[in-house]
Design a protein around this motif. Structure first.
Motif, PDB file in Angstrom:
ATOM      1  N   TYR A  71     -21.827  -7.326  72.521  1.00 50.14           N
ATOM      2  CA  TYR A  71     -22.938  -7.544  73.450  1.00 50.14           C
ATOM      3  C   TYR A  71     -23.185  -6.304  74.311  1.00 50.14           C
ATOM      4  CZ  TYR A  71     -25.649  -9.732  77.191  1.00 50.14           C
ATOM      5  OH  TYR A  71     -26.632 -10.042  78.101  1.00 50.14           O
ATOM      6  N   THR A  75     -25.529 -10.102  69.203  1.00 49.47           N
ATOM      7  CA  THR A  75     -25.082 -11.386  69.731  1.00 49.47           C
ATOM      8  C   THR A  75     -24.041 -11.982  68.797  1.00 49.47           C
ATOM      9  OG1 THR A  75     -27.227 -11.802  70.776  1.00 49.47           O
ATOM     10  CG2 THR A  75     -25.790 -13.698  70.443  1.00 49.47           C
ATOM     11  N   HIS A  81     -21.210 -12.797  77.666  1.00 52.36           N
ATOM     12  CA  HIS A  81     -22.549 -12.207  77.732  1.00 52.36           C
ATOM     13  C   HIS A  81     -22.870 -11.848  79.186  1.00 52.36           C
ATOM     14  CE1 HIS A  81     -23.897 -14.159  73.674  1.00 52.36           C
ATOM     15  NE2 HIS A  81     -23.045 -13.151  73.526  1.00 52.36           N
TER      16      HIS A  81
END
Length: 330
Positions: A71, A75, A81
């Motif tokens: 990230y 993804t 994240h």
């Protein structure tokens, strides 16, 4: 033991094969970056056109594991994240000449906070200008030249970054030597926590994947301080290791004695950020003196670091011994 000529030849051939040096190649990319390969296999890529700073990503360790979080470039299910500006292996600083190259627009999302808006106004960029001095063979190296610019494109300083890639035993090495040069005039290099040379380790390798959710990782520095206790402490080296794809692997960062403000404080976090930050003295330790410095025109700051990608922990990889060797290099 007596060796026959045939057995001796076989043994010598075997020794020669096992001692054969890796062969590095460097392939320029259409965007101005480069792909580094070891014996034809991908090692890492210099990416220069996807953010407000250049970075190396991904980086493949000696066991074949990817040693950088994916990230925000990609993804991957199960990854953290957070902090989209933590891109692979990169350098940034919250305030050089009034502009921030640590954060990027994605850092702040849709926030309406006035403090955020003020910081967004001061977002700058490290603009890659030139890739030169490419060398291939038993080691690889190249130099990049970049301009630090404000949102109006006005240049504040120049950066010359020399990259060297090696294989030593069962480890893979990347040396990053950076010169920050005040080419345009007197320039403030501020005391900021969010500054320095960084790598973001894979999520599973973090000490904590999320708050109170343990990962497999361990942080240890040259002074024996571990995990959260290693944050902001000065040390000659720091190691971050844990499990990736079921194997224990790690990355150590060494701070050369000739580097600016050696031994550096480490802005190393249990969630996976791993940064050598010699700039943020007071911002990392309120009892310390303010570390802001103004470079006169033509002056420079030199940063020298070695990344060692290894199998096992810091003892198995002999990181203390590796630092002793590195410290002797001119």
């Amino acid at each position: 033991m007596k060796f026959t000529p045939i057995l001796s030849a076989l043994l010598l051939g075997s020794l020669s094969l096992s001692a054969a040096a890796a062969t590095f190649t460097v392939e320029k990319t259409p965007t101005g970056g480069a792909v580094v390969k070891i014996d034809g296999q991908f090692f890492t890529e210099l990416v220069v056109d996807q953010a407000n700073k250049p970075y190396l990503w991904p980086i493949i360790g000696p066991g074949g594991q990817t040693m950088t979080r994916a990230y925000p470039m990609k993804t991957v299910e199960g990854e953290q994240h957070d902090h989209p500006h933590h891109r692979g292996l990169c350098f940034g600083h919250e305030n050089i000449g009034g502009y921030d190259t640590w954060a990027e627009a994605a850092t702040f999302g849709e926030s309406k906070n006035p403090k955020t808006a003020e910081r967004v106004k001061h977002l700058g960029a490290i603009k890659h200008r030139e890739l030169k001095d490419i060398k291939e063979g038993e080691t690889a190296s190249f130099t990049t030249v970049s301009d630090y610019v404000g949102p109006d494109g006005k240049k504040t300083i120049e950066e010359v970054r020399h990259h060297t890639f090696k294989v030593v035993g069962e480890t893979r090495l990347i040396d990053i030597d950076i010169d920050l040069i005040a080419t345009e005039g007197d320039t403030l290099v501020d005391d900021k926590k969010d500054s320095g040379l960084s790598i973001r380790v894979p999520t599973n390798m973090a000490v904590e994947k999320e708050k109170k959710t343990p990962g497999t990782g361990k942080i240890i520095n040259s002074e024996g301080e571990t995990d959260a206790d290693a944050w902001a402490k000065r040390a000659t080296w720091c190691d971050y290791y844990g499990e990736v794809d079921g194997k224990q692997v790690g990355v150590a960062m060494l701070n050369h004695p000739k580097s600016f403000r050696h031994p550096t404080p480490w802005h190393v976090r249990t969630y996976g950020l791993f940064t050598a930050n010699p700039f943020g003295t007071q911002s990392l330790d309120p009892k310390a003196e303010n570390g802001a410095v103004t470079l006169k025109k033509g002056e420079k700051i030199t940063l020298r670091h070695r990344f060692i990608f290894h199998l096992g922990d810091e003892k198995a990889a002999k990181i203390a011994e590796a630092f002793a060797d590195y410290a002797k290099e001119p």
